[in-house]
Design a protein around this motif. Structure first.
Motif, mmCIF file in Angstrom:
data_model
loop_
_atom_site.group_PDB
_atom_site.id
_atom_site.type_symbol
_atom_site.label_atom_id
_atom_site.label_comp_id
_atom_site.label_asym_id
_atom_site.label_seq_id
_atom_site.Cartn_x
_atom_site.Cartn_y
_atom_site.Cartn_z
ATOM 1 N N GLU A 129 4.788 9.939 -6.935
ATOM 2 C CA GLU A 129 5.797 10.184 -7.971
ATOM 3 C C GLU A 129 5.138 10.555 -9.302
ATOM 4 O O GLU A 129 5.615 11.432 -10.018
ATOM 5 N N GLU A 130 4.034 9.850 -9.636
ATOM 6 C CA GLU A 130 3.324 10.178 -10.872
ATOM 7 C C GLU A 130 2.745 11.583 -10.814
ATOM 8 O O GLU A 130 2.717 12.306 -11.825
ATOM 9 N N TYR A 135 6.551 15.633 0.759
ATOM 10 C CA TYR A 135 6.396 14.170 0.877
ATOM 11 C C TYR A 135 7.739 13.467 0.709
ATOM 12 O O TYR A 135 8.110 12.589 1.499
ATOM 13 N N PHE A 136 8.500 13.864 -0.320
ATOM 14 C CA PHE A 136 9.771 13.199 -0.563
ATOM 15 C C PHE A 136 10.840 13.615 0.430
ATOM 16 O O PHE A 136 11.816 12.894 0.647
ATOM 17 N N GLU A 137 10.697 14.765 1.060
ATOM 18 C CA GLU A 137 11.653 15.203 2.080
ATOM 19 C C GLU A 137 11.446 14.459 3.403
ATOM 20 O O GLU A 137 12.368 14.338 4.191
ATOM 21 N N LYS A 138 10.219 13.968 3.640
ATOM 22 C CA LYS A 138 9.888 13.300 4.912
ATOM 23 C C LYS A 138 9.993 11.775 4.761
ATOM 24 O O LYS A 138 9.176 11.026 5.280
ATOM 25 N N SER A 139 10.987 11.317 4.060
ATOM 26 C CA SER A 139 11.070 9.892 3.753
ATOM 27 C C SER A 139 11.286 9.023 4.987
ATOM 28 O O SER A 139 11.044 7.830 4.957
ATOM 29 N N GLU A 140 11.750 9.639 6.089
ATOM 30 C CA GLU A 140 12.020 8.819 7.259
ATOM 31 C C GLU A 140 10.768 8.513 8.069
ATOM 32 O O GLU A 140 10.781 7.647 8.938
ATOM 33 N N SER A 141 9.675 9.159 7.824
ATOM 34 C CA SER A 141 8.465 8.959 8.628
ATOM 35 C C SER A 141 7.302 8.529 7.732
ATOM 36 O O SER A 141 6.808 9.315 6.932
ATOM 37 N N GLU A 142 6.875 7.286 7.869
ATOM 38 C CA GLU A 142 5.765 6.785 7.055
ATOM 39 C C GLU A 142 4.455 7.448 7.467
ATOM 40 O O GLU A 142 3.570 7.665 6.636
ATOM 41 N N LYS A 143 4.319 7.764 8.763
ATOM 42 C CA LYS A 143 3.072 8.399 9.222
ATOM 43 C C LYS A 143 2.912 9.785 8.605
ATOM 44 O O LYS A 143 1.825 10.157 8.156
ATOM 45 N N VAL A 144 4.005 10.531 8.596
ATOM 46 C CA VAL A 144 3.947 11.880 8.012
ATOM 47 C C VAL A 144 3.668 11.773 6.518
ATOM 48 O O VAL A 144 2.856 12.528 5.964
ATOM 49 N N ARG A 153 0.835 -1.207 0.000
ATOM 50 C CA ARG A 153 0.000 0.000 0.000
ATOM 51 C C ARG A 153 0.867 1.253 0.000
ATOM 52 O O ARG A 153 0.615 2.204 -0.744
ATOM 53 N N LEU A 154 1.912 1.235 0.850
ATOM 54 C CA LEU A 154 2.799 2.399 0.894
ATOM 55 C C LEU A 154 3.548 2.553 -0.424
ATOM 56 O O LEU A 154 3.772 3.672 -0.894
ATOM 57 N N THR A 155 3.932 1.401 -1.020
ATOM 58 C CA THR A 155 4.619 1.470 -2.312
ATOM 59 C C THR A 155 3.705 2.067 -3.378
ATOM 60 O O THR A 155 4.135 2.891 -4.199
ATOM 61 N N ARG A 156 2.427 1.625 -3.346
ATOM 62 C CA ARG A 156 1.469 2.156 -4.312
ATOM 63 C C ARG A 156 1.263 3.658 -4.114
ATOM 64 O O ARG A 156 1.197 4.424 -5.089
ATOM 65 N N LYS A 157 1.178 4.074 -2.862
ATOM 66 C CA LYS A 157 0.986 5.498 -2.594
ATOM 67 C C LYS A 157 2.215 6.304 -3.043
ATOM 68 O O LYS A 157 2.091 7.395 -3.593
ATOM 69 N N ARG A 158 3.410 5.716 -2.791
ATOM 70 C CA ARG A 158 4.632 6.403 -3.205
ATOM 71 C C ARG A 158 4.663 6.559 -4.731
ATOM 72 O O ARG A 158 5.053 7.607 -5.258
ATOM 73 N N LYS A 159 4.226 5.505 -5.427
ATOM 74 C CA LYS A 159 4.211 5.553 -6.891
ATOM 75 C C LYS A 159 3.227 6.614 -7.384
ATOM 76 O O LYS A 159 3.509 7.350 -8.341
ATOM 77 N N GLU A 160 2.086 6.702 -6.721
ATOM 78 C CA GLU A 160 1.096 7.706 -7.124
ATOM 79 C C GLU A 160 1.622 9.122 -6.886
ATOM 80 O O GLU A 160 1.374 10.036 -7.688
#
Length: 341
Positions: free
Chosen positions: A191-192, A229-238, A182-189
Protein backbone atom coordinates in the motif's frame (compact mmCIF):
# COMPACT_ATOMS: atom_id res chain seq x y z
CA UNK A 1 19.01 -81.37 56.81
CA UNK A 2 16.57 -80.34 59.59
CA UNK A 3 17.89 -79.63 63.10
CA UNK A 4 15.83 -78.81 66.20
CA UNK A 5 17.32 -76.45 68.77
CA UNK A 6 15.87 -75.83 72.19
CA UNK A 7 16.69 -72.61 74.00
CA UNK A 8 16.53 -73.60 77.63
CA UNK A 9 15.25 -70.90 79.95
CA UNK A 10 16.19 -70.46 83.58
CA UNK A 11 14.71 -72.81 86.21
CA UNK A 12 11.69 -70.64 86.99
CA UNK A 13 11.19 -69.30 83.42
CA UNK A 14 7.98 -70.10 81.58
CA UNK A 15 8.81 -68.74 78.09
CA UNK A 16 9.54 -71.54 75.61
CA UNK A 17 11.54 -70.92 72.43
CA UNK A 18 12.54 -73.50 69.83
CA UNK A 19 13.55 -73.19 66.19
CA UNK A 20 14.04 -75.35 63.15
CA UNK A 21 16.78 -74.71 60.59
CA UNK A 22 17.05 -75.79 56.95
CA UNK A 23 20.62 -75.81 55.66
CA UNK A 24 19.77 -73.91 52.47
CA UNK A 25 17.07 -71.73 51.01
CA UNK A 26 15.85 -71.40 47.46
CA UNK A 27 16.29 -67.62 47.42
CA UNK A 28 17.63 -65.08 49.88
CA UNK A 29 14.38 -63.12 50.12
CA UNK A 30 15.21 -61.71 53.59
CA UNK A 31 11.72 -61.81 55.09
CA UNK A 32 10.44 -62.00 58.63
CA UNK A 33 6.91 -63.38 59.07
CA UNK A 34 4.83 -64.00 62.20
CA UNK A 35 1.97 -66.52 62.48
CA UNK A 36 -0.40 -67.03 65.43
CA UNK A 37 -0.72 -70.66 66.60
CA UNK A 38 -2.75 -70.84 69.80
CA UNK A 39 -3.98 -69.12 72.95
CA UNK A 40 -4.80 -70.97 76.16
CA UNK A 41 -5.87 -70.17 79.72
CA UNK A 42 -4.21 -72.47 82.23
CA UNK A 43 -2.58 -72.32 85.65
CA UNK A 44 -3.81 -68.74 86.19
CA UNK A 45 -2.00 -67.43 83.12
CA UNK A 46 -2.54 -66.91 79.42
CA UNK A 47 -0.17 -68.70 77.07
CA UNK A 48 0.21 -67.33 73.55
CA UNK A 49 2.03 -69.47 71.02
CA UNK A 50 3.25 -68.19 67.67
CA UNK A 51 5.99 -68.82 65.17
CA UNK A 52 8.43 -66.58 63.36
CA UNK A 53 9.70 -67.49 59.92
CA UNK A 54 13.01 -65.97 58.85
CA UNK A 55 14.59 -66.37 55.41
CA UNK A 56 18.25 -65.33 55.48
CA UNK A 57 17.42 -62.54 57.92
CA UNK A 58 19.15 -61.95 61.29
CA UNK A 59 16.86 -60.10 63.70
CA UNK A 60 16.50 -58.91 67.28
CA UNK A 61 13.34 -58.87 69.39
CA UNK A 62 13.69 -56.34 72.19
CA UNK A 63 10.43 -57.01 74.03
CA UNK A 64 6.83 -58.16 73.65
CA UNK A 65 3.44 -56.95 74.89
CA UNK A 66 -0.12 -58.15 74.58
CA UNK A 67 -2.99 -55.73 74.06
CA UNK A 68 -6.00 -57.44 75.64
CA UNK A 69 -9.26 -55.49 75.55
CA UNK A 70 -8.23 -52.09 76.92
CA UNK A 71 -5.15 -53.35 78.79
CA UNK A 72 -1.53 -53.71 77.72
CA UNK A 73 0.21 -56.67 79.40
CA UNK A 74 3.83 -57.80 79.43
CA UNK A 75 5.09 -61.39 79.74
CA UNK A 76 5.36 -62.80 83.26
CA UNK A 77 9.04 -63.43 82.45
CA UNK A 78 11.08 -60.84 80.52
CA UNK A 79 11.39 -61.80 76.87
CA UNK A 80 13.97 -60.94 74.20
CA UNK A 81 15.51 -62.85 71.32
CA UNK A 82 18.53 -62.42 69.05
CA UNK A 83 18.88 -64.40 65.83
CA UNK A 84 22.57 -64.13 65.02
CA UNK A 85 23.81 -64.04 61.41
CA UNK A 86 25.64 -67.35 61.76
CA UNK A 87 22.32 -68.95 62.79
CA UNK A 88 20.15 -67.71 59.94
CA UNK A 89 22.34 -66.49 57.04
CA UNK A 90 21.68 -68.56 53.94
CA UNK A 91 19.00 -70.60 55.72
CA UNK A 92 15.32 -70.85 56.40
CA UNK A 93 14.55 -70.72 60.12
CA UNK A 94 11.27 -71.25 61.90
CA UNK A 95 11.05 -70.10 65.51
CA UNK A 96 8.30 -71.55 67.74
CA UNK A 97 7.70 -69.28 70.71
CA UNK A 98 5.31 -69.51 73.66
CA UNK A 99 4.95 -66.54 76.02
CA UNK A 100 3.04 -66.48 79.30
CA UNK A 101 1.03 -63.40 80.26
CA UNK A 102 -1.06 -62.58 83.36
CA UNK A 103 -4.44 -64.31 83.53
CA UNK A 104 -7.37 -62.83 81.61
CA UNK A 105 -10.87 -64.25 81.28
CA UNK A 106 -11.99 -61.81 78.58
CA UNK A 107 -10.86 -61.80 74.96
CA UNK A 108 -11.76 -59.68 71.95
CA UNK A 109 -11.17 -59.93 68.22
CA UNK A 110 -9.00 -56.82 68.45
CA UNK A 111 -6.51 -58.47 70.87
CA UNK A 112 -3.00 -58.41 69.40
CA UNK A 113 0.52 -59.49 70.31
CA UNK A 114 3.08 -56.81 69.51
CA UNK A 115 6.80 -57.45 69.12
CA UNK A 116 9.30 -54.60 69.19
CA UNK A 117 12.11 -55.61 66.79
CA UNK A 118 15.04 -54.04 65.01
CA UNK A 119 12.97 -54.42 61.82
CA UNK A 120 10.15 -52.36 63.29
CA UNK A 121 6.92 -53.23 65.07
CA UNK A 122 5.50 -56.69 64.24
CA UNK A 123 1.83 -57.36 65.01
CA UNK A 124 0.15 -60.73 65.51
CA UNK A 125 -3.63 -60.87 66.18
CA UNK A 126 -4.44 -63.47 68.87
CA UNK A 127 -7.75 -64.58 67.39
CA UNK A 128 -8.68 -66.07 64.04
CA UNK A 129 -11.26 -63.31 63.51
CA UNK A 130 -8.64 -60.69 64.27
CA UNK A 131 -6.16 -62.39 61.95
CA UNK A 132 -8.77 -62.53 59.20
CA UNK A 133 -9.68 -58.88 59.72
CA UNK A 134 -6.02 -57.81 59.62
CA UNK A 135 -5.43 -59.84 56.45
CA UNK A 136 -8.45 -58.20 54.87
CA UNK A 137 -7.23 -54.77 55.94
CA UNK A 138 -3.82 -55.56 54.45
CA UNK A 139 -5.37 -56.72 51.18
CA UNK A 140 -7.61 -53.65 51.08
CA UNK A 141 -4.62 -51.38 51.73
CA UNK A 142 -2.61 -53.07 48.98
CA UNK A 143 -5.59 -52.79 46.61
CA UNK A 144 -6.09 -49.10 47.47
CA UNK A 145 -2.38 -48.43 46.99
CA UNK A 146 -2.46 -50.12 43.58
CA UNK A 147 -5.64 -48.24 42.72
CA UNK A 148 -4.05 -44.95 43.81
CA UNK A 149 -0.99 -45.69 41.71
CA UNK A 150 -3.21 -46.56 38.77
CA UNK A 151 -5.26 -43.38 39.22
CA UNK A 152 -2.08 -41.34 39.62
CA UNK A 153 -0.62 -42.90 36.47
CA UNK A 154 -3.87 -42.25 34.58
CA UNK A 155 -3.99 -38.68 35.89
CA UNK A 156 -0.40 -38.10 34.80
CA UNK A 157 -1.24 -39.47 31.35
CA UNK A 158 -4.21 -37.09 31.04
CA UNK A 159 -2.16 -34.18 32.34
CA UNK A 160 0.54 -34.97 29.77
CA UNK A 161 -2.14 -35.17 27.07
CA UNK A 162 -3.65 -31.82 28.05
CA UNK A 163 -0.21 -30.20 28.27
CA UNK A 164 0.68 -31.56 24.83
CA UNK A 165 -2.65 -30.41 23.42
CA UNK A 166 -2.28 -26.96 24.98
CA UNK A 167 1.30 -26.69 23.70
CA UNK A 168 0.12 -27.66 20.21
CA UNK A 169 -2.62 -25.03 20.31
CA UNK A 170 -0.19 -22.35 21.54
CA UNK A 171 2.42 -23.25 18.91
CA UNK A 172 -0.21 -23.37 16.15
CA UNK A 173 -1.69 -20.06 17.23
CA UNK A 174 1.77 -18.48 17.39
CA UNK A 175 2.61 -19.66 13.87
CA UNK A 176 -0.75 -18.41 12.62
CA UNK A 177 -0.21 -15.01 14.23
CA UNK A 178 3.33 -14.74 12.80
CA UNK A 179 2.13 -15.61 9.28
CA UNK A 180 -0.81 -13.22 9.58
CA UNK A 181 1.46 -10.39 10.77
CA UNK A 182 3.90 -11.05 7.96
CA UNK A 183 1.17 -10.88 5.34
CA UNK A 184 -0.23 -7.76 7.01
CA UNK A 185 3.22 -6.17 6.94
CA UNK A 186 3.67 -7.06 3.29
CA UNK A 187 0.21 -5.68 2.47
CA UNK A 188 1.10 -2.43 4.24
CA UNK A 189 4.36 -2.16 2.31
CA UNK A 190 2.49 -2.71 -0.96
CA UNK A 191 0.00 0.00 0.00
CA UNK A 192 2.86 2.39 0.81
CA UNK A 193 4.42 1.58 -2.54
CA UNK A 194 1.12 2.38 -4.25
CA UNK A 195 1.05 5.70 -2.42
CA UNK A 196 4.64 6.27 -3.51
CA UNK A 197 3.60 6.04 -7.13
CA UNK A 198 0.64 8.40 -6.61
CA UNK A 199 2.57 10.99 -4.56
CA UNK A 200 5.03 12.23 -7.14
CA UNK A 201 6.44 15.64 -6.23
CA UNK A 202 5.94 18.78 -8.37
CA UNK A 203 8.77 20.81 -6.87
CA UNK A 204 10.80 21.29 -10.01
CA UNK A 205 9.25 20.43 -13.35
CA UNK A 206 12.53 19.94 -15.13
CA UNK A 207 13.92 17.83 -12.29
CA UNK A 208 10.70 15.84 -12.13
CA UNK A 209 10.78 15.24 -15.87
CA UNK A 210 14.35 13.92 -15.71
CA UNK A 211 13.59 11.75 -12.68
CA UNK A 212 10.52 10.44 -14.47
CA UNK A 213 12.66 9.62 -17.48
CA UNK A 214 15.03 7.68 -15.21
CA UNK A 215 12.34 5.85 -13.21
CA UNK A 216 9.15 5.97 -15.27
CA UNK A 217 9.36 2.59 -16.98
CA UNK A 218 10.26 0.84 -13.74
CA UNK A 219 7.60 2.68 -11.77
CA UNK A 220 5.02 1.86 -14.42
CA UNK A 221 5.91 -1.79 -13.99
CA UNK A 222 5.64 -1.39 -10.21
CA UNK A 223 2.28 0.31 -10.63
CA UNK A 224 1.03 -2.59 -12.72
CA UNK A 225 2.27 -5.12 -10.15
CA UNK A 226 0.66 -3.17 -7.31
CA UNK A 227 -2.67 -3.03 -9.09
CA UNK A 228 -2.49 -6.74 -9.81
CA UNK A 229 -1.60 -7.38 -6.13
CA UNK A 230 -4.79 -5.71 -4.92
CA UNK A 231 -6.90 -7.45 -7.58
CA UNK A 232 -5.69 -10.90 -6.42
CA UNK A 233 -6.91 -10.46 -2.86
CA UNK A 234 -8.43 -13.93 -2.74
CA UNK A 235 -5.10 -15.76 -3.13
CA UNK A 236 -2.36 -15.21 -0.55
CA UNK A 237 0.10 -17.31 -2.59
CA UNK A 238 -0.36 -15.15 -5.67
CA UNK A 239 -0.06 -12.00 -3.56
CA UNK A 240 3.15 -13.28 -2.02
CA UNK A 241 4.55 -14.03 -5.48
CA UNK A 242 3.62 -10.52 -6.69
CA UNK A 243 5.17 -9.03 -3.56
CA UNK A 244 8.45 -10.80 -4.37
CA UNK A 245 8.33 -9.36 -7.91
CA UNK A 246 7.75 -5.89 -6.49
CA UNK A 247 10.63 -6.34 -4.11
CA UNK A 248 12.89 -7.38 -6.99
CA UNK A 249 12.06 -4.19 -8.91
CA UNK A 250 12.67 -2.05 -5.83
CA UNK A 251 16.11 -3.60 -5.39
CA UNK A 252 16.85 -2.71 -8.99
CA UNK A 253 15.96 0.92 -8.21
CA UNK A 254 18.51 0.88 -5.37
CA UNK A 255 21.49 -0.22 -7.45
CA UNK A 256 24.58 1.96 -7.76
CA UNK A 257 23.99 2.83 -11.40
CA UNK A 258 20.46 4.20 -10.74
CA UNK A 259 21.67 6.20 -7.74
CA UNK A 260 24.57 7.71 -9.68
CA UNK A 261 22.24 8.68 -12.54
CA UNK A 262 19.80 10.23 -10.08
CA UNK A 263 22.64 12.16 -8.42
CA UNK A 264 23.70 13.56 -11.80
CA UNK A 265 20.15 14.77 -12.51
CA UNK A 266 19.88 16.42 -9.06
CA UNK A 267 23.21 18.23 -9.54
CA UNK A 268 22.18 19.40 -13.00
CA UNK A 269 18.92 21.03 -11.88
CA UNK A 270 19.86 22.06 -8.31
CA UNK A 271 23.09 23.98 -8.83
CA UNK A 272 25.44 21.05 -8.12
CA UNK A 273 24.05 20.71 -4.60
CA UNK A 274 25.42 17.20 -4.07
CA UNK A 275 28.85 18.20 -5.38
CA UNK A 276 28.92 21.02 -2.82
CA UNK A 277 27.73 18.68 -0.08
CA UNK A 278 30.61 16.29 -0.79
CA UNK A 279 33.12 19.15 -0.79
CA UNK A 280 31.86 21.00 2.29
CA UNK A 281 30.71 18.02 4.37
CA UNK A 282 33.33 15.30 3.91
CA UNK A 283 32.27 13.71 7.22
CA UNK A 284 29.00 12.46 5.73
CA UNK A 285 29.02 8.76 4.80
CA UNK A 286 27.61 7.13 1.70
CA UNK A 287 24.26 6.31 3.36
CA UNK A 288 23.83 9.99 4.28
CA UNK A 289 24.60 11.05 0.71
CA UNK A 290 22.13 8.53 -0.76
CA UNK A 291 19.48 9.71 1.70
CA UNK A 292 20.08 13.35 0.64
CA UNK A 293 19.97 12.35 -3.04
CA UNK A 294 16.45 10.95 -2.72
CA UNK A 295 15.33 13.97 -0.66
CA UNK A 296 16.72 16.48 -3.17
CA UNK A 297 15.16 14.49 -6.03
CA UNK A 298 11.76 15.27 -4.52
CA UNK A 299 10.64 11.81 -3.48
CA UNK A 300 8.02 11.56 -0.74
CA UNK A 301 8.93 10.23 2.72
CA UNK A 302 7.39 6.84 1.90
CA UNK A 303 9.36 6.63 -1.30
CA UNK A 304 12.60 7.44 0.50
CA UNK A 305 11.80 4.80 3.13
CA UNK A 306 11.29 2.14 0.50
CA UNK A 307 14.42 3.08 -1.48
CA UNK A 308 16.60 3.24 1.65
CA UNK A 309 14.91 0.30 3.41
CA UNK A 310 13.99 2.14 6.64
CA UNK A 311 10.77 2.51 8.63
CA UNK A 312 8.56 5.54 8.09
CA UNK A 313 8.85 6.42 11.79
CA UNK A 314 12.64 6.44 11.45
CA UNK A 315 12.56 8.71 8.39
CA UNK A 316 11.70 11.89 10.29
CA UNK A 317 14.18 11.14 13.08
CA UNK A 318 16.96 10.55 10.57
CA UNK A 319 16.14 13.69 8.56
CA UNK A 320 15.97 15.79 11.74
CA UNK A 321 19.31 14.49 13.04
CA UNK A 322 20.95 15.01 9.65
CA UNK A 323 19.71 18.61 9.56
CA UNK A 324 21.15 19.23 13.02
CA UNK A 325 24.50 17.73 12.06
CA UNK A 326 24.71 19.90 8.95
CA UNK A 327 23.76 23.10 10.81
CA UNK A 328 26.41 22.41 13.46
CA UNK A 329 29.17 22.37 10.82
CA UNK A 330 31.06 25.30 9.30
CA UNK A 331 29.86 24.52 5.78
CA UNK A 332 29.41 27.68 3.70
CA UNK A 333 26.09 26.55 2.17
CA UNK A 334 24.67 24.66 5.15
CA UNK A 335 21.46 26.77 5.20
CA UNK A 336 20.92 25.98 1.51
CA UNK A 337 21.55 22.27 2.06
CA UNK A 338 19.01 22.12 4.90
CA UNK A 339 16.35 24.20 3.10
CA UNK A 340 16.15 21.65 0.26
CA UNK A 341 15.62 18.71 2.63
Amino acid sequence: MIILFLHCPSINATNVITYVVADSIESASEKLKIEFESLSNEDDKVRISFKLKSANLPFTIYDARWVNCDSTLVPTDPFSLIAHPNEVSGKNTEWHISLDFPFSDTFEDSDVLILNTDKGIVRCPTSMAGKLREDMDLLRTEYENKLDRSITSSRKAWIFFYITLASGIVIGSTILIIVKRRLTRKRKEIEELSMLISERSDRNHELEAQVNTLYSSRLDTLNMLCNEYFEKSESEKVKLSLYNEVEKHILALRDTKSINELEGIVNKYMDNILVKVREQLPELNRKDLIFLTYLYAGFSPRAVCIFTNIKIKNFYNRRSRLKERILETNAQDKEFFVSKM
